[in-house]
Design a protein around this motif. Sequence first.
Motif, PDB file in Angstrom:
ATOM      1  N   ASP A  36       0.850  -1.199   0.000  1.00  0.00           N
ATOM      2  CA  ASP A  36       0.000   0.000   0.000  1.00  0.00           C
ATOM      3  C   ASP A  36       0.886   1.250   0.000  1.00  0.00           C
ATOM      4  O   ASP A  36       0.626   2.201  -0.720  1.00  0.00           O
ATOM      5  CB  ASP A  36      -0.890   0.028   1.253  1.00  0.00           C
ATOM      6  N   ALA A  58      -1.767   0.015   6.826  1.00  0.00           N
ATOM      7  CA  ALA A  58      -1.251  -0.091   5.449  1.00  0.00           C
ATOM      8  C   ALA A  58      -0.139  -1.131   5.380  1.00  0.00           C
ATOM      9  O   ALA A  58       0.701  -1.212   6.285  1.00  0.00           O
ATOM     10  CB  ALA A  58      -0.720   1.263   4.995  1.00  0.00           C
ATOM     11  N   THR A  60       3.149  -1.890   4.456  1.00  0.00           N
ATOM     12  CA  THR A  60       4.182  -0.858   4.269  1.00  0.00           C
ATOM     13  C   THR A  60       5.567  -1.465   4.084  1.00  0.00           C
ATOM     14  O   THR A  60       5.976  -2.345   4.847  1.00  0.00           O
ATOM     15  CB  THR A  60       4.212   0.073   5.519  1.00  0.00           C
ATOM     16  N   ALA A 187       3.238   0.304  -5.235  1.00  0.00           N
ATOM     17  CA  ALA A 187       2.415   0.755  -4.105  1.00  0.00           C
ATOM     18  C   ALA A 187       1.432   1.816  -4.579  1.00  0.00           C
ATOM     19  O   ALA A 187       1.520   2.304  -5.709  1.00  0.00           O
ATOM     20  CB  ALA A 187       3.291   1.326  -2.985  1.00  0.00           C
ATOM     21  N   LYS A 188       0.495   2.145  -3.682  1.00  0.00           N
ATOM     22  CA  LYS A 188      -0.485   3.185  -4.029  1.00  0.00           C
ATOM     23  C   LYS A 188       0.057   4.576  -3.643  1.00  0.00           C
ATOM     24  O   LYS A 188      -0.211   5.556  -4.307  1.00  0.00           O
ATOM     25  CB  LYS A 188      -1.799   2.915  -3.285  1.00  0.00           C
ATOM     26  N   ALA A 447      -3.835   5.555   0.521  1.00  0.00           N
ATOM     27  CA  ALA A 447      -3.851   4.184  -0.025  1.00  0.00           C
ATOM     28  C   ALA A 447      -5.187   3.509   0.299  1.00  0.00           C
ATOM     29  O   ALA A 447      -5.796   2.860  -0.558  1.00  0.00           O
ATOM     30  CB  ALA A 447      -2.686   3.390   0.546  1.00  0.00           C
ATOM     31  N   ALA A 448      -5.660   3.699   1.539  1.00  0.00           N
ATOM     32  CA  ALA A 448      -6.924   3.062   1.938  1.00  0.00           C
ATOM     33  C   ALA A 448      -8.100   3.623   1.147  1.00  0.00           C
ATOM     34  O   ALA A 448      -9.052   2.907   0.828  1.00  0.00           O
ATOM     35  CB  ALA A 448      -7.148   3.260   3.433  1.00  0.00           C
ATOM     36  N   ASN A 450      -7.828   4.983  -1.810  1.00  0.00           N
ATOM     37  CA  ASN A 450      -7.508   4.959  -3.239  1.00  0.00           C
ATOM     38  C   ASN A 450      -7.524   6.351  -3.848  1.00  0.00           C
ATOM     39  O   ASN A 450      -8.107   6.569  -4.914  1.00  0.00           O
ATOM     40  CB  ASN A 450      -8.503   4.079  -3.995  1.00  0.00           C
TER      41      ASN A 450
END
Length: 474
Positions: A36, A58, A60, A187-188, A447-448, A450
């Motif tokens: 993430d 996340a 990580t 990753a995001k 990330a969560a 998006n």
Amino acid sequence: MGAQAGCANANFVSTSTQTGNYYEEPAKKLPVRKFDVVVAGAGTGGVVAAIAAARQGAKTALIEVKGYPGGTVTEGGTALHSFYNLWKAFPGAKKRQVVRGIPQQIIDRLLKIGACSGHAEMSKGYNYDSVCTAIDTEMYKLVTFEMLVEAGVFVCVNTLLTGAIMDGSRIRGVIAESRSGREAFYAKSFVDCTAYGDLSAYAGADYTEPNDYPVVNSIGLANVSWEKLYDFLEKHDAIIQQAEGIRSGKSGQIVRIQGTTAKLPGDFGAESRKIGMSMVTTSVHDNYFMFIKLNFKMPVSPTSRDEVAKAELELRRRQFRAVELFREYIPGCEKAFMARTSPKLCIRRGRLIICDYDISHEDVIEGRRFDDDVMAYGFHDSAPRYQIKDGGTYGIPYKALRVAGIENLLAAGMLITSDHRAHMSTRNTVCCMGQGQAAGTAAALCAAKNCGSRELRYHDLRAALVKGGVYFES
Ligand SMILES: Cc1cc2nc3c(=O)[nH]c(=O)nc-3n(C[C@H](O)[C@H](O)[C@H](O)COP(=O)(O)OP(=O)(O)OC[C@H]3O[C@@H](n4cnc5c(N)ncnc54)[C@H](O)[C@@H]3O)c2cc1C
């Protein structure tokens, strides 16, 4: 020194390799790991960023070229500036600890194993800082490593980040190399905590390289006597800073001392100036001066490999001379020896990455606040010349951590803030740590959800930071 604007790849080519001959590297298929959040650099800010991101849930990864976390906080300066406002210099100012959260949790862990002086109040020179927080640098590496693992961070040490995989203005992944091979980390969200801004530069972000500080390799000097140093400086009325805290397990001991060489007899002052040595040191152990700094001003930016090689050699010579000077001139140091050096020279700023907002010196000294503050901070390294108004604090806004032009990249640490004077505040360790908590938390939330770094709702970020123990003054 004029600032130079640059673009990443041009600056990565050392002038001595520009022979006109080129080798074309064949394309390679790289194994992909998916996360993430990827944090680049496990230094002062990066450690906190990765812990913060992982604690938000996340997945990580943390990529660090050295074999340990810690970065410049374990290699550069004398003490961690500063968890507090400068209350002692401003009669009537309220004492408050303005940086808390994960940075304070690291201090708590160090205190438990006798590896920190505590937030020792300055008894002399408190218009510079009101406290001195000194650490055992080796224990700091262990404690932060353990905290990262406990938080569930995938820690990649001995791993060099070498490139960014771009999808327009969005980072899709980074390339990292270790003895396990060359890999892509997708990753995001990404956080650049490399101090030099390597990830931002690879991603094509704009930056400057002001080269307006000397580079340093400080030494740890062992087999010395704090008591004799104190007596010697006191006899010559040369003490300008002093703090008492925990040393070798005993409270009330001197843990920081700064002497002015101008008042000392003999050639110590003149000789120390020749090697850029400063007479300020801290320690949490008897018989040990943790940091004696040797400065050297490089003619060009410390991103030049070949110039850095010359500086590394010059600094090693200066370190040797420093030991000679202590042995010859300072009582109690007759049999001193060099107990530690940094694995490479330290910089105070290399590349400065252009972010959505550039904190100004007026913002700092006027104690300004922003509607997207992610922390408060109250120390200026140019005090007493520059101090934050009324011994107060200013805010670091979220927009100052968003790398301009890149959708999903945040930056934390010495790589933000272009104004030299403002940077004299924002670059300090505790500020970098606080920025790390903010950037890591924001990266995990993005990330969560998006979303890109600019789409994150400040309300959500602030709520998560408050939950993570971050202190806001207002
Ligand atoms: C000589 C000196 C004295 C100082 N004195 C003080 C002081 O007394 N008190 C104070 O509060 N502050 C002091 N500072 C300032 C402060 O220490 C730094 O500004 C701060 O620690 C920087 O933190 P950072 O997270 O930005 O970078 P760092 O802590 O340097 O972390 C960067 C990390 O990224 C890693 N890295 C870099 N590039 C890559 C890559 N491509 N791939 C993988 N890993 C990479 C590095 O190895 C490092 O671990 C001093 C600084 C210096 C240089």
